[in-house]
Design an enzyme around this catalytic site. Structure first.
Site, short mmCIF file in Angstrom:
data_model
loop_
_atom_site.label_atom_id
_atom_site.label_comp_id
_atom_site.label_asym_id
_atom_site.label_seq_id
_atom_site.Cartn_x
_atom_site.Cartn_y
_atom_site.Cartn_z
N SER A 143 0.80 -1.05 -0.03
CA SER A 143 -0.12 -0.01 -0.10
C SER A 143 0.94 1.17 -0.12
CB SER A 143 -0.84 -0.07 0.94
OG SER A 143 -1.86 0.82 1.24
N ASP A 349 4.03 24.72 -0.25
CA ASP A 349 5.29 24.46 -0.85
C ASP A 349 5.91 23.04 -0.31
OD1 ASP A 349 5.56 24.69 2.22
OD2 ASP A 349 7.08 26.03 2.13
N HIS A 402 -7.25 -5.32 -1.28
CA HIS A 402 -6.43 -4.53 -0.72
C HIS A 402 -5.14 -5.25 -0.06
CE1 HIS A 402 -3.66 -0.81 -0.74
NE2 HIS A 402 -3.79 -0.96 0.34
#
Length: 424
Positions: A143, A349, A402
Site C-alpha cells: 500500500s 510548498d 487490498h
C-alpha cells in the site's frame, strides 16, 4: 536475539536526523526488527526491507513462522527487516500526548512535515549502510509502502536490488483532488456490494443513524458518537474481511432500545485512531502534497460532489479512506493535532515526492500486483505509473482485495519474486 517457534529476531535502534538536510540538528530514533529463519541465522542472506502501509502504520509484529503468509515465504531465502517507519510503533512515535507537548500549532506542523516518504527513504538508506554496507537490498512495499518505494527509486535507486509492490503504485502526478474524485465512486460501489450481501443492514444502519441524530450517545472515552463518525467504519470495506467485520459489529449494535456497550466500545476502538494518528494527520499531505498547491482538505471538498453520500440518504453510505477536518475536533486522539492539521492542509510548498525523469530511466526490477477492485489505490492510476516507470512488470488481479499479500498466504509474494527472477 529473541527466538520464537520458527523465528529468530533481533531488535535494532538507529538515531537519525529529524531533518536529513540538517544532520547536526534534532534527532529521533527509528526502530526495526530483523527476522530470520533460526536454521539460517548464521548465513549471509540477502535482506528484504518491509515497508508497511499507512501513512502512519507500524510494521507487523510476527507471531511465528508457522503462520501462512508472505513472511514465511520470504524467510526461505532472505533476512527480513520489519521497519517501524518514523513516528510509528517504537520509532519516536507521534501520539496525542507527544503532540500536546509542542508550544504551538506551527511548531507541531513543522515537526510533522518531516514524516513523509522522502524522510523515510533517507532513514532507510542510513539503516542500509549500517546493516549492509554498500550492498543493495530488496524491498516489499504494501500500500503506502509502494508510495515509499517509488520515492526510494526517485532518490536512491542504488540502494535497491529489486522491489515488490502490493497494491501501492501511486499516481505520480495525481493531485489530492483527482484522487478523491476517483475514490468516492469506488467507495460507493463497495457500499452497494456490501448492502447486496447484507440487505438487512441497510435498515439497521438507518436505525442507528436516526438514534444518533436525536440522542447524545457517548463512547467509552467520552466522545460523542455521530452519524459521520459511524460512517467512517467503511474504511474497512477495502479489505478482504472488511464487510464481515462491519456486519458482525452491526449485528450486536442494540441492547434493548439503545446501543450496546460492546458496539460502542468497538466503534471507539475502530475509529479512534489512537494507535496511528499520523494516518489522519498527514494523510493528504504525505500521499499527494507536491508543488505549490495545498491539499486543502480535498476529501471534504470532493464529498460535496457526491450527494449519494448525504447523511439523510437511504441507504446511508459509509465513507472510506478519507480524512475530514471535523475528525480533529470530535475524536479525542486527534484533538491535539487540530490546528497543526489545518496548517498542513494549507501548506503550499511541499517538495516533489517523485523524480519523473529518473523513474522513467529506472533499471531496478520492480514487480507490482495491482488489485483490479482496490478501494484505496486507483488501479488505472497504478497502471499509468507502471507505463511511466522503467523496468516495471505488473500483475492485475481481482482475486484479492487490498490486503492480498496477507490474505493470499504466500501466493502474492511468491509470484512477484518469480516475476523478478524471470520464472513467470
Amino acid at each position: 536475539m529473541i527466538r520464537t517457534p520458527g523465528l529468530a529476531m533481533t531488535d535494532h535502534r538507529f538515531t537519525v536526523p529529524l531533518d536529513h538536510a540538517d544532520p547536526g540538528g534534532r534527532t529521533i530514533e527509528v526502530f526495526a526488527r530483523e527476522v530470520v529463519d533460526p536454521s539460517r541465522a548464521g548465513e549471509r542472506l540477502p535482506w528484504l526491507l518491509y515497508l508497511q502501509g499507512g501513512p502512519g502504520g507500524k510494521s507487523p509484529r510476527p507471531q511465528n513462522a508457522a503462520t501462512p503468509g508472505w513472511l514465511r515465504h520470504a524467510l526461505r531465502t532472505h533476512r527480513v527487516l520489519l521497519l517501524d517507519q518514523r513516528g510509528t510503533g517504537r520509532s519516536t512515535p507521534v501520539t496525542a500526548r507527544a503532540a500536546a507537548e509542542f508550544r504551538s500549532a506551527a511548531e507541531l506542523a513543522a515537526y510533522l512535515a518531516h514524516f513523509r516518504s522522502d524522510a523515510i527513504v533517507a532513514d532507510c538508506e542510513l539503516i542500509r549502510r549500517r546493516l549492509c554496507g554498500d550492498q543493495p537490498w530488496e524491498s516489499l512495499g504494501q500500500s503506502y509502502g509502494g508510495f515509499i518505494t517509488l520515492a526510494y527509486l526517485s532518490r536512491a535507486p542504488e540502494g535497491l536490488r529489486a522491489c515488490y509492490v502490493t497494491g501501492g503504485l501511486p499516481g505520480l502526478s495525481a493531485t489530492a483532488d483527482e484522487v478523491y474524485a476517483r475514490t468516492y465512486p469506488r467507495v460507493r460501489d463497495k457500499n452497494a456490494t456490501y448492502y447486496a450481501r447484507y440487505p438487512e443492514d441497510a435498515e439497521r444502519v438507518r436505525r442507528i443513524a436516526d438514534l444518533l441524530a436525536r440522542e447524545d450517545v457517548r463512547l467509552p472515552d467520552g466522545d460523542r458518537l455521530t452519524v459521520r463518525r459511524l460512517r467512517t467504519l467503511g474504511l474497512a470495506f477495502g479489505m478482504g474481511d472488511g464487510f464481515e467485520r462491519v456486519h458482525w459489529l452491526l449485528d450486536e449494535a442494540f441492547d434493548g432500545g439503545g446501543l450496546s456497550a460492546t458496539f460502542r466500545y468497538q466503534v471507539m476502538a475502530l475509529t479512534g485512531l489512537v494507535d496511528n494518528p499520523l494516518f489522519a494527520v498527514i494523510h493528504e499531505g504525505a500521499s499527494y502534497g507536491q508543488g505549490d498547491k495545498p491539499t486543502g482538505w480535498a476529501a471534504e471538498r470532493a464529498l460535496a460532489d457526491f450527494p449519494e453520500f448525504a447523511e439523510d440518504a437511504d441507504p446511508l453510505l459509509f465513507t472510506g479512506e478519507m480524512m475530514y477536518p471535523w475528525m480533529f475536533r470530535e475524536i479525542a486522539g486527534l484533538r491535539p493535532f487540530a490546528e497543526a492539521a489545518d496548517l498542513l492542509a494549507e501548506r503550499a510548498d511541499w517538495p516533489p515526492l517523485y523524480d519523473l525523469g529518473r523513474l522513467a530511466r529506472n533499471e531496478v526490477p520492480v514487480a507490482a500486483v495491482v488489485y483490479h477492485d482496490d478501494m484505496y489505490v486507483d488501479a488505472s492510476l497504478s497502471l499509468g505509473t507502471a507505463r511511466a516507470v522503467g523496468n516495471v512488470r505488473t500483475w492485475v488481479t481481482d482475486e484479492w482485495e487490498h490486503d492480498g499479500v496477507a490474505a493470499s498466504g504466500d501466493r502474492v509474494l511468491a509470484r512477484l519474486m518469480d516475476m523478478v527472477a524471470g520464472r513467470v
